[in-house]
Design an enzyme around this catalytic site. Structure first.
Site, mmCIF file in Angstrom:
data_model
loop_
_atom_site.group_PDB
_atom_site.id
_atom_site.type_symbol
_atom_site.label_atom_id
_atom_site.label_comp_id
_atom_site.label_asym_id
_atom_site.label_seq_id
_atom_site.Cartn_x
_atom_site.Cartn_y
_atom_site.Cartn_z
ATOM 1 N N LYS A 125 0.499 -1.578 0.521
ATOM 2 C CA LYS A 125 -0.018 0.184 0.124
ATOM 3 C C LYS A 125 1.206 1.415 -0.233
ATOM 4 O O LYS A 125 1.945 1.033 0.725
ATOM 5 C CB LYS A 125 -1.099 -0.078 1.608
ATOM 6 C CG LYS A 125 -1.429 1.388 1.416
ATOM 7 C CD LYS A 125 -2.986 1.458 2.012
ATOM 8 C CE LYS A 125 -2.486 1.618 3.901
ATOM 9 N NZ LYS A 125 -1.926 2.961 4.287
ATOM 10 N N GLU B 245 0.548 5.798 0.084
ATOM 11 C CA GLU B 245 0.120 6.740 0.275
ATOM 12 C C GLU B 245 0.036 7.660 -0.865
ATOM 13 O O GLU B 245 1.596 7.853 -1.780
ATOM 14 C CB GLU B 245 0.298 7.557 1.512
ATOM 15 C CG GLU B 245 -0.229 7.127 2.493
ATOM 16 C CD GLU B 245 0.603 8.066 4.134
ATOM 17 O OE1 GLU B 245 0.520 9.527 4.083
ATOM 18 O OE2 GLU B 245 0.593 7.422 5.104
ATOM 19 N N GLU C 95 -8.695 7.879 3.777
ATOM 20 C CA GLU C 95 -9.055 8.370 5.325
ATOM 21 C C GLU C 95 -9.082 10.006 6.202
ATOM 22 O O GLU C 95 -8.460 10.646 4.988
ATOM 23 C CB GLU C 95 -7.575 7.948 5.732
ATOM 24 C CG GLU C 95 -7.148 8.690 7.305
ATOM 25 C CD GLU C 95 -5.841 7.479 7.574
ATOM 26 O OE1 GLU C 95 -4.801 7.277 6.897
ATOM 27 O OE2 GLU C 95 -5.415 8.153 8.849
HETATM 28 O O1 KIV Z 1 -1.137 2.488 8.843
HETATM 29 C C1 KIV Z 1 -2.136 2.561 9.047
HETATM 30 O O2 KIV Z 1 -2.615 1.985 9.414
HETATM 31 C C2 KIV Z 1 -3.120 2.935 8.058
HETATM 32 C C3 KIV Z 1 -4.734 2.705 7.867
HETATM 33 C C4 KIV Z 1 -4.794 3.383 8.277
HETATM 34 C C5 KIV Z 1 -5.401 2.252 6.394
HETATM 35 O O3 KIV Z 1 -2.170 2.835 6.836
#
Ligand code: KIV
Length: 311
Positions: free
Chosen positions: A143, A145, A212
């Site tokens: 994942k 950002e 988020e």
């Molecule tokens: O780092 C994390 O916990 C996240 C979640 C809030 C989705 O990116």
């Protein structure tokens, strides 16, 4: 090796098997492995549950509960390491936490956050870091950002056959650029930018997008406009799934929780009460008791004590 013995339904408590090598391991529930294509196919379908996990016991617990996705989030910086931002959290910490989660062999899809600066320098550097997270950490997807600005990096990772989950809105790695941890997309123009970002990274091939800290209306709008599942955290109820931080939802934090957190337990209070009893029992000599001590036969005990004074 993780031992799987359970045929129990997802919600039942599963007893630990006898350890063969002195290390207790817990069986995971018998359920279908959750994969990137199965999550992708959940768009508009049964809601997706996702939770962070940073270590072996956390991953075992999430898996036993039937969570769809476990995420080694860089929120480990805050909730595990006590840092104030995620910016201090790097590749080595990411890989160490990932390896611990991987050992639980979760049926949940296993996603790992790319830490700050691991996907900002060049596409080459980015794909190398994503590759390490898969090869050394055992991740099944990463994942990251950011929106359109990150497209070359996203494309390069996808080109290496590594699935990518996007993350838009309040992106904690941008804390200084945002001027703090603030809800994003509250004005029409800003909301439009986030929507454009969502369209772009979905079109590029992200298999899902975390939203988020955005108003519920924007969570709903983006969910309707992109054809990949959206997973919200402080983004209202309309998203295709929800994610929460493990320590927040279990009440394991230090007492301050964001507005969007629903706490399903107060485990910090339970733990403090248990430890207070332990401290008292050690102090009073009540612990350990007979049953909690190892014994030898009377003959051997007598032999050991032979010639020693009894006082
Ligand atoms: O780092 C994390 O916990 C996240 C979640 C809030 C989705 O990116």
């Amino acid at each position: 090796m993780v031992i799987r013995t359970g045929v129990e339904p997802v919600s039942s408590a599963v007893p630990a098997p006898e350890p063969e090598d002195g290390v207790t391991r817990y069986p995971s529930c018998m359920r279908e492995k959750v994969t990137v294509p199965t999550i992708r196919a959940r768009k508009g379908g049964p809601k997706i549950s996702m939770v962070t996990a940073y270590d072996y016991p956390g991953a075992v617990i999430a898996d036993r509960a039937g969570v769809d996705i476990v995420l080694v989030g860089d929120s480990a910086a805050n909730v595990v390491h006590g840092m104030t931002t995620t910016l201090e959290f790097g590749m080595e910490e990411t890989i160490m936490h990932s390896r611990a989660v991987k050992r639980a062999d979760p049926r949940s899809l296993f996603v790992v956050d790319m830490p700050w600066l691991s996907f900002h320098i060049s596409p080459e550097d980015t794909v190398r870091n994503a590759g390490r997270i898969v090869q050394e950490g055992g991740a099944e997807a990463v994942k990251l950002e950011g929106g359109r600005k990150r497209l070359p990096m996203i494309e390069r990772i996808l080109d290496a056959e590594i699935p990518v989950m996007g993350h838009l809105g309040l992106t904690p790695q941008s804390v200084h650029a945002m001027g703090g941890f603030k809800v994003q997309g509250k004005m029409v123009d800003a909301a439009q930018q986030i929507l454009e970002d969502a369209r772009a990274i979905a079109d590029a091939g992200c298999f899902s997008i975390v939203l988020e800290g955005v108003p519920d209306i924007l969570g709903e709008l983006i969910t309707k406009e992109v054809d990949v599942p959206t997973i919200g955290i402080g983004a209202g109820p309309a998203t295709d799934g929800q994610v929460l931080v493990f320590h927040d939802l279990l009440g394991l934090g230090s007492g301050k929780y964001p507005k969007f957190v629903r706490r399903y337990a107060e485990l910090a209070d339970v733990a403090v009460a248990a430890l207070e009893r332990y401290v008292a029992d050690v102090g009073s000599g009540d612990f350990p008791g007979e049953d909690e001590s190892y014994h030898v036969s009377e003959e051997i005990a007598a032999e050991m004590l032979k010639g020693r004074s009894s006082d």
